[in-house]
Design a protein around this motif. Structure first.
Motif, PDB file in Angstrom:
ATOM      1  N   VAL A   1      -4.464   3.191  -8.354  1.00 53.04           N
ATOM      2  CA  VAL A   1      -4.068   2.914  -6.995  1.00 53.04           C
ATOM      3  C   VAL A   1      -5.245   3.056  -6.150  1.00 53.04           C
ATOM      4  O   VAL A   1      -5.610   2.078  -5.292  1.00 53.04           O
ATOM      5  CB  VAL A   1      -3.045   3.861  -6.779  1.00 53.04           C
ATOM      6  CG1 VAL A   1      -2.679   3.556  -5.046  1.00 53.04           C
ATOM      7  CG2 VAL A   1      -1.755   3.442  -7.245  1.00 53.04           C
ATOM      8  N   GLU A   2      -6.142   3.878  -6.164  1.00 57.30           N
ATOM      9  CA  GLU A   2      -7.218   4.172  -5.225  1.00 57.30           C
ATOM     10  C   GLU A   2      -8.107   2.849  -5.607  1.00 57.30           C
ATOM     11  O   GLU A   2      -8.963   2.672  -4.609  1.00 57.30           O
ATOM     12  CB  GLU A   2      -7.994   5.492  -5.304  1.00 57.30           C
ATOM     13  CG  GLU A   2      -6.980   6.566  -5.123  1.00 57.30           C
ATOM     14  CD  GLU A   2      -7.529   7.916  -5.491  1.00 57.30           C
ATOM     15  OE1 GLU A   2      -6.677   8.893  -5.133  1.00 57.30           O
ATOM     16  OE2 GLU A   2      -8.316   8.231  -6.060  1.00 57.30           O
TER      17      GLU A   2
ATOM     18  N   ARG B   1      -7.321  -0.038  -3.995  1.00 58.59           N
ATOM     19  CA  ARG B   1      -7.518  -0.171  -2.650  1.00 58.59           C
ATOM     20  C   ARG B   1      -9.094  -0.254  -1.992  1.00 58.59           C
ATOM     21  O   ARG B   1      -9.382  -0.724  -1.138  1.00 58.59           O
ATOM     22  CB  ARG B   1      -6.887   1.224  -1.836  1.00 58.59           C
ATOM     23  CG  ARG B   1      -6.934   1.164  -0.298  1.00 58.59           C
ATOM     24  CD  ARG B   1      -6.257   2.697   0.142  1.00 58.59           C
ATOM     25  NE  ARG B   1      -6.954   3.705  -0.166  1.00 58.59           N
ATOM     26  CZ  ARG B   1      -6.681   4.750  -1.043  1.00 58.59           C
ATOM     27  NH1 ARG B   1      -5.353   4.469  -1.617  1.00 58.59           N
ATOM     28  NH2 ARG B   1      -7.365   5.636  -1.082  1.00 58.59           N
TER      29      ARG B   1
ATOM     30  N   GLN C   1      -3.104   7.480 -10.221  1.00 57.31           N
ATOM     31  CA  GLN C   1      -3.494   7.760  -8.987  1.00 57.31           C
ATOM     32  C   GLN C   1      -4.964   7.081  -8.702  1.00 57.31           C
ATOM     33  O   GLN C   1      -5.141   6.420  -7.582  1.00 57.31           O
ATOM     34  CB  GLN C   1      -3.424   9.324  -8.372  1.00 57.31           C
ATOM     35  CG  GLN C   1      -3.994   9.384  -7.236  1.00 57.31           C
ATOM     36  CD  GLN C   1      -3.187   8.850  -6.075  1.00 57.31           C
ATOM     37  OE1 GLN C   1      -1.955   9.140  -6.345  1.00 57.31           O
ATOM     38  NE2 GLN C   1      -3.537   8.452  -4.999  1.00 57.31           N
TER      39      GLN C   1
ATOM     40  N   GLU D   1       0.855  -1.196   0.032  1.00 54.60           N
ATOM     41  CA  GLU D   1      -0.103   0.004   0.084  1.00 54.60           C
ATOM     42  C   GLU D   1       0.987   1.234  -0.107  1.00 54.60           C
ATOM     43  O   GLU D   1       0.608   2.324  -0.722  1.00 54.60           O
ATOM     44  CB  GLU D   1      -1.166   0.105   1.055  1.00 54.60           C
ATOM     45  CG  GLU D   1      -1.937   1.229   1.184  1.00 54.60           C
ATOM     46  CD  GLU D   1      -2.860   1.099   2.303  1.00 54.60           C
ATOM     47  OE1 GLU D   1      -3.521   2.291   2.956  1.00 54.60           O
ATOM     48  OE2 GLU D   1      -3.014   0.116   3.072  1.00 54.60           O
TER      49      GLU D   1
ATOM     50  N   GLU E   1       0.866   3.724  -3.170  1.00 60.93           N
ATOM     51  CA  GLU E   1       0.397   5.190  -2.964  1.00 60.93           C
ATOM     52  C   GLU E   1       1.768   6.110  -3.349  1.00 60.93           C
ATOM     53  O   GLU E   1       1.495   7.265  -3.967  1.00 60.93           O
ATOM     54  CB  GLU E   1      -0.040   5.408  -1.552  1.00 60.93           C
ATOM     55  CG  GLU E   1      -1.236   4.743  -1.217  1.00 60.93           C
ATOM     56  CD  GLU E   1      -2.359   5.483  -1.390  1.00 60.93           C
ATOM     57  OE1 GLU E   1      -2.271   6.725  -1.970  1.00 60.93           O
ATOM     58  OE2 GLU E   1      -3.487   5.094  -1.345  1.00 60.93           O
ATOM     59  N   ASN E   2       2.918   5.811  -3.045  1.00 60.06           N
ATOM     60  CA  ASN E   2       3.926   6.503  -3.082  1.00 60.06           C
ATOM     61  C   ASN E   2       4.759   6.487  -4.470  1.00 60.06           C
ATOM     62  O   ASN E   2       5.560   7.605  -4.766  1.00 60.06           O
ATOM     63  CB  ASN E   2       4.769   6.685  -1.903  1.00 60.06           C
ATOM     64  CG  ASN E   2       4.290   7.242  -0.693  1.00 60.06           C
ATOM     65  OD1 ASN E   2       3.999   8.352  -0.319  1.00 60.06           O
ATOM     66  ND2 ASN E   2       3.699   6.181   0.071  1.00 60.06           N
TER      67      ASN E   2
END
Length: 244
Positions: free
Chosen positions: A202-203, A206, A199, A177, A181-182
């Motif tokens: 990734v979201e 999750r 982005q 995670e 995220e990074n």
């Protein structure tokens, strides 16, 4: 959340708006999609896809719908086994990449068709198998898409889905995670000049349901003998079910 509002990654948007936003994401990343998959997974997505197709066990002459088939990675593997594969995607830009790639391969039994997973144009009982890899989490109404998958399958047909989830290995899930995220959006900016789309990806990972929750959704759509097979503790999972 009201029926008119849905999640687009971490944002709350109108239901009708999400499909347009997701379409914009994949139109933006289509040409670099496979390269980015290599960079984000360290090439492991190729092994995951090989394992996925081995679970599907495509057979010569059978009809398979590969939904969200995009650039053809799954379809090519199954067509080489002799299956007649209809590659469908809501995004014509993704399909265009797949069709272009197919021109460099031997003549394979493939058809290409723009389709919305929630409103398929195929008749009932049309396919022996339905596959979807890394696509179901981008659908606005997942239960509706699962019911459509059930509808177009023949009796005895099989459903297979390859999707990201949440690793249950202690420490690994949290580490991934943090990495996703990074790092992933920054790699997206460097390679595809598109930080915002990655982005969202990734979201969307999750926020996707945990393995047991998604398996229950598959069962609710009418499938039986449902199961999930975790990879890397559930970072990725292969879900399956049967129509009887």
């Amino acid at each position: 959340m009201s029926d008119e509002k849905v999640q687009f990654g971490d944002r709350v948007v109108d239901r009708d708006e999400k499909q347009k936003l997701v379409g914009g994401v994949f139109s933006s990343v289509a040409r670099r999609y496979d390269l980015m998959n290599d960079l984000m997974s360290g090439g492991m997505h190729r092994l995951w896809k090989d394992r996925f197709v081995a679970c599907v066990q495509p057979r010569p002459g059978e009809k398979i719908l590969d939904m969200a088939g995009g650039t053809g990675d799954i379809a090519f593997r199954m067509a080489r086994k002799g299956a007649h594969v209809t590659v469908s995607d809501i995004n014509p830009d993704m399909l265009a990449v797949g069709m272009e790639r197919a021109e460099t391969l031997d003549d394979l039994p493939l058809a290409w068709q723009v389709e919305n997973a929630e409103k398929l144009t195929f008749e009932d009982n049309s396919f022996d198998a339905y596959t979807i890899a890394f696509g179901i989490r981008n659908v606005t109404d997942i239960p509706t898409a699962l019911r459509e998958a059930h509808r177009v399958l023949k009796r005895g047909g099989r459903f297979f889905c390859l999707e990201f989830s949440t690793s249950e290995w202690p420490g690994f899930g949290k580490a991934y995670e943090v990495y996703s995220e990074n790092v992933i959006p920054k790699v997206g900016k460097a390679v595809a000049d598109d930080e915002e789309s990655y982005q969202y990806l990734v979201e969307s990972i999750r926020r996707f349901p945990r393995m047991h929750e998604f398996e229950a959704m598959i069962a609710d759509a009418g499938f039986v003998q449902t199961s999930h097979r975790p990879i890397l503790g559930g970072l990725v999972a292969i879900h399956s079910g049967w129509k009887i």
